[in-house]
Write an enzyme that holds these catalytic residues in place. Structure first.
Site, short mmCIF file in Angstrom:
data_model
loop_
_atom_site.label_atom_id
_atom_site.label_comp_id
_atom_site.label_asym_id
_atom_site.label_seq_id
_atom_site.Cartn_x
_atom_site.Cartn_y
_atom_site.Cartn_z
CG ASP A 1 15.49 17.35 34.98
OD1 ASP A 1 14.34 17.34 35.45
OD2 ASP A 1 16.36 16.53 35.34
CD GLU B 1 12.81 12.50 37.65
OE1 GLU B 1 12.29 11.43 38.02
OE2 GLU B 1 13.41 12.62 36.56
#
Length: 492
Positions: free
Chosen positions: A79, A146
Site C-alpha cells: 500500500d 502498513e
C-alpha cells in the site's frame, strides 16, 4: 501511462514500479495489485500463497547447488499513502499516479509518488525474475495496510515464513542501514458534544489554514514544520474573545502524515466579524514569521458563508474542546539519550474532525520505549476525560531492538564499502518499520533495512533520487549473491 519509467536504470526494477504506479493501491485497496502479482508469479512458475489476512508470499527455489544457502526474505508493503494537493482532484482508488523526472529525481504530479514502499516491492519482483543472479532460497513477502494500521504485519501468520534472514526494503536514505525502529500506537478520542441553535445575530464563517509542507510523522517530526491541526486550534483559541462557537472541523487525512491543511466552520456575532478578520490577518503574519525558513507557505483565510449554519456547539462545549486540543501533546516529546540525534518519543495530531457535535481525533504516538507509548496514551485519556470524551488505543506495535553485532549487518557493511567506497551509517529510525512486529513473530530472523533516498514521503512532495535507486539495486543483488556464497557476483 508512465512509459518513460522503463527507460530508467535498472530497467527491470522500474518496469515493475510502472505497474505499481498504474495500479491504484491506497491502504485497504490492494486487492487489484495482489491479483496482478499472483498472475505474474504464475506466468513465471513461482509458487505463491497468502495467509489468512491476505499478505502475499512469492517463492523462488535456490540456484542449482545453493539449496543449503541461507534463505532470504525480501519484504515490503504493497500500500501507499494517499495524499493530493487540495486543488488537484485525484481518486486514489481509481486513478493512476502520473510521474515525471526533474533534476535527477522522480516525482508525481500533485500527489504522493508511492516510492514508499513501491520501490522496495519493485526491487523484490525484479530480483525474483533475475535469472543471472546466483541465490539461495528466496521469498518475497508483501504485506497489506502498513500505512494505515500495520495490519498486515500485525496479523502475519506465524510458522509460515521459511527464510533465515530478512531484508526490509522500506528505508529512505542512501548510505544508511537501519537496525532498529520505534514502536507506536494509534490513540483515538471520540465524543458527542452538545449543540445549540445559531442565533439571529450570529453569522457563519469558514476558517482555512493551508499551504504547509506536511511530511512523514516519524521521519520529519523533528524538523519544526507546522502541524495544521495544532496551528488552526491556536487561531481558534485567539478568536474566542469574539464569542465564536465551532460548527465543524476537519484537519488532516492520515494519522501518520503531518497535517498540511485544516478547516473550521464557526459562528460569531455579526458585529465581531470585522475584528475577527483583522485578528486572523495579524495571526497569519505571526505564524509565517515563526515558520520562516522551515515551512514558508502558510496561508490563513476567514470567509463568510452564504447561509448561516443551524446548529453549533454550545459555548461551553466549544471552549472546552478547543482548550483540550490546545494542550494536547504533539510533536517531539523527548530525544533519545542512548541514540544521539534520534527522537525517542513523539506524537502526531494527525486527524481531527467535528460534525454535528461528533468529535473524532486520531493521533499516532511513536517511541523507542513501549512504556513511553503507554504513558502518552494515559495522558490523552486523562486530558480528554475532562470533556467527557472516550479514549482508546488501537493498532499498537512494538519497536525493533537493535542488534549492532549481527553477522548480516557486518556482511552488508563490507559490501557497501566494496561497492560504494564508504562505510554505511548504521541507524535507528523514528518510524514504524514492520521489522519490530516481524521480529516478535519470528525471533530467530536476522534482519536489516535499507533503500534508496526518498524525500517528502507521505506528502505530494514525495520524490526519489534516481542515482540512489541504482546504488540500492547494486547492493541488493550483491548481498543476495554474497549470502549464497557467490563471491564473484558479490564483488569480492
Amino acid at each position: 501511462m508512465n512509459e518513460h519509467l522503463e527507460q530508467l536504470a535498472p530497467q527491470p526494477l522500474w518496469r515493475h514500479f510502472r505497474t505499481l504506479c498504474n495500479t491504484p493501491r491506497p491502504s485497504g485497496h490492494e486487492a487489484e495489485l495482489v491479483a496482478i502479482l499472483q498472475h505474474w508469479a504464475e506466468r513465471h512458475g513461482f509458487a505463491h500463497d497468502r495467509d489468512d489476512y491476505g499478505n502475499l508470499r512469492i517463492r523462488k527455489p535456490a540456484s542449482p547447488g545453493k539449496e543449503g544457502a541461507p534463505g532470504v526474505i525480501l519484504q515490503g508493503h504493497l500500500d501507499m499513502v494517499a495524499q493530493a494537493n487540495a486543488d488537484h482532484p485525484h481518486d486514489f482508488t481509481r486513478d493512476p499516479i502520473e510521474t515525471y523526472v526533474e533534476d535527477g529525481w522522480l516525482r508525481a504530479r500533485h500527489t504522493t509518488l508511492g516510492a514508499d514502499n513501491g520501490l522496495g516491492v519493485a526491487a523484490a519482483l525484479a530480483i525474483l525474475e533475475d535469472d543471472g543472479l546466483v541465490h539461495g532460497p528466496l521469498e518475497a513477502l508483501f504485506t497489506l495496510e502498513e500505512e494505515s494500521s500495520m495490519g498486515g504485519a500485525l496479523q502475519l501468520a506465524e510458522n509460515w515464513l521459511e527464510g533465515d534472514v530478512l531484508l526490509n526494503l522500506d528505508s529512505e536514505d542512501r548510505g544508511e542501514v537501519f537496525i532498529g525502529c520505534a514502536g507506536g500506537a494509534d490513540i483515538v478520542v471520540e465524543a458527542q458534544l452538545p449543540t445549540a441553535d445559531v442565533g439571529p445575530d450570529e453569522v457563519g464563517m469558514q476558517l482555512a489554514l493551508t499551504g504547509l509542507v506536511g511530511g512523514h510523522s516519524g521521519i520529519d517530526i523533528h524538523r519544526g514544520r507546522g502541524n495544521a491541526n495544532r496551528l488552526l486550534v491556536r487561531v481558534l483559541r485567539a478568536l474566542e474573545s469574539y464569542d465564536i462557537r465551532l460548527v465543524d472541523y476537519r484537519g488532516g487525512t492520515l494519522r501518520n502524515a503531518i497535517p498540511r491543511e485544516a478547516f473550521a466552520t464557526l459562528v460569531l456575532p455579526v458585529e465581531e466579524v470585522a475584528a475577527a478578520k483583522s485578528r486572523v490577518a495579524a495571526l497569519e503574519q505571526v505564524l509565517r514569521a515563526e515558520l520562516a525558513g522551515v515551512d514558508e507557505g502558510l496561508a490563513l483565510a476567514l470567509a463568510p458563508l452564504e447561509t448561516a449554519p443551524v446548529q453549533a456547539l454550545n459555548a461551553h462545549a466549544s471552549r472546552m474542546l478547543l482548550a483540550a486540543l490546545n494542550v494536547a501533546p504533539y510533536g517531539v516529546e523527548r530525544m533519545s539519550s542512548e541514540v544521539p540525534g534520534v527522537v525517542e518519543t513523539s506524537n502526531n495530531l494527525g486527524v481531527v474532525s467535528l460534525a454535528e457535535g461528533r468529535f473524532h481525533l486520531c493521533a499516532l504516538v511513536r517511541s523507542l520505549r513501549d512504556s513511553a507509548v503507554e504513558d502518552m496514551a494515559d495522558r490523552f485519556h486523562g486530558l480528554f476525560d475532562l470533556i467527557g470524551a472516550r479514549t482508546r488505543v488501537e493498532n499498537a506495535y512494538p519497536g525493533w531492538t537493535p542488534a549492532p553485532h549481527s553477522a548480516l549487518l557486518a556482511r552488508f557493511r563490507r559490501l557497501h564499502g566494496r561497492h560504494l567506497g564508504s562505510e554505511p551509517a548504521v541507524k535507528v529510525i523514528h518510524a514504524g518499520l514492520e521489522c519490530g512486529i516481524l521480529a516478535g513473530k519470528y525471533p530467530d530472523l536476522e534482519m536489516i533495512s535499507f533503500g534508496p533516498s526518498i524525500r517528502g514521503a507521505h506528502s505530494p512532495d514525495e520524490r526519489v533520487e534516481l542515482s540512489s535507486v541504482e546504488e540500492f539495486w547494486t547492493l541488493l543483488r550483491a548481498l543476495i549473491a554474497d549470502l549464497a556464497g557467490d563471491t564473484a557476483a558479490a564483488g569480492a
